[in-house]
Structure formats: C-alpha cells, structure tokens
Design a protein around this motif. Structure first.
Motif, short mmCIF file in Angstrom:
data_model
loop_
_atom_site.label_atom_id
_atom_site.label_comp_id
_atom_site.label_asym_id
_atom_site.label_seq_id
_atom_site.Cartn_x
_atom_site.Cartn_y
_atom_site.Cartn_z
N ASN A 175 17.89 7.71 -8.19
CA ASN A 175 19.18 7.11 -7.85
C ASN A 175 20.32 8.11 -7.96
O ASN A 175 21.41 7.86 -7.44
N THR A 176 20.09 9.25 -8.62
CA THR A 176 21.14 10.26 -8.74
C THR A 176 21.12 11.27 -7.61
O THR A 176 22.00 12.13 -7.54
N ALA A 177 20.15 11.18 -6.71
CA ALA A 177 20.10 12.08 -5.55
C ALA A 177 21.28 11.78 -4.64
O ALA A 177 21.71 10.63 -4.53
N PRO A 178 21.80 12.78 -3.94
CA PRO A 178 22.90 12.53 -3.02
C PRO A 178 22.52 11.47 -1.98
O PRO A 178 21.37 11.44 -1.51
N PRO A 179 23.45 10.60 -1.60
CA PRO A 179 23.15 9.52 -0.65
C PRO A 179 22.52 10.01 0.66
O PRO A 179 21.62 9.37 1.19
#
Length: 150
Positions: free
Chosen positions: A128-132
């Motif tokens: 969930n912390t990966a760039p959108p």
C-alpha cells in the motif's frame, strides 16, 4: 518448484514458465532477507515496464520464489510469495490485489481475507506504500532487471 507443487494451487506448477524479470536472484530485506526471483504471468506482461507499469488488469499475477543460503553454503527453500490482481471492487484497501504465501513444503501459509490473514497483512500494508502509478507494486534492483524494451 517440486516442493511448492505439493500444494493444491496450480500456480506452483506454472510460475516458472512465466516471464522471469530478474537476471539473478537478489536479497530482499522485506522478504526475510531471502534471495528472490520475480516472475509475472502473461496477463502481467507490462510488469517489465517497471516504474511505468501502470494499472494491472484482473488476472495479472506476480510470483517470487525464495531461498536462503547459510554461512556454510547450504541452500534452503523459502516461501513462494504470490500477488493476484482481482476484479475491481475485490478489496479497495489492497488495490484489489490478493496476497498469498505457500510454504516450501507446499502447505498454503496464508491468503488475504481467507486463511491466516495476519501473515500476509504485512504484505498488503507494505504494498500500500508503493506509488499509486505502480499499482501497489515494487520492483527489483535495477542491476538485476531483465531489459524488456518496454
């Protein structure tokens, strides 16, 4: 592969026939300091665009097999880590990804929202912390990436 294949999941027999996106195994700190290889199925072929991957379609799967090497040189198989993109609305909290782990003996260890969810909650929270624009995906170090021309 033979060890993972003892599970009932057909992906364990298929994943090594998918495109491998690493030229060599690399040590992954977030996968328990294990060495991993990255594979993606045909639906996830755009994975080879790495940071320009964009949104994956439903059915895209990414697999990471893993192993450790002891100080004496013994190699031990680690878990098989799997991500599968599900249809829109499956789980907005995970970007509609299903996370799974299969033990080296083929025993399914966990699956998001099904079995032993806490074991893969770390996976979902980390991704969930990966760039959108990466659709919840992280990529291997540049020095071990297969150059795909995408």
């Amino acid at each position: 592969r033979q060890q993972y294949a003892q599970s009932s999941d057909p992906v364990t027999l298929a994943y090594q026939g998918w495109q491998r996106f690493t030229t060599a195994p690399y040590r992954s700190s977030v996968h328990g300091e294990r060495f991993v290889n990255n594979y993606a199925n045909e639906a996830a072929r755009q994975y080879g665009r790495y940071e320009k991957t964009g949104s994956m379609p439903a059915g895209a799967m990414v697999a990471k097999d893993s192993f450790t090497v002891t100080a004496t040189g013994n190699v031990t198989t680690g878990p098989l880590f799997l991500m599968e993109k599900k249809p829109k609305g499956f789980d907005p909290k995970t970007g509609d990804w299903l996370f799974m782990m299969i033990r080296p003996d083929g025993t399914p260890l966990s699956e998001t929202w099904d079995m032993n969810t806490d074991s893969v909650a770390f996976c979902a929270n980390c991704h969930n912390t990966a760039p959108p624009e990466h659709d919840h995906l992280f990529f291997m170090p540049k020095d071990v990436r297969v150059q795909t021309g995408n």
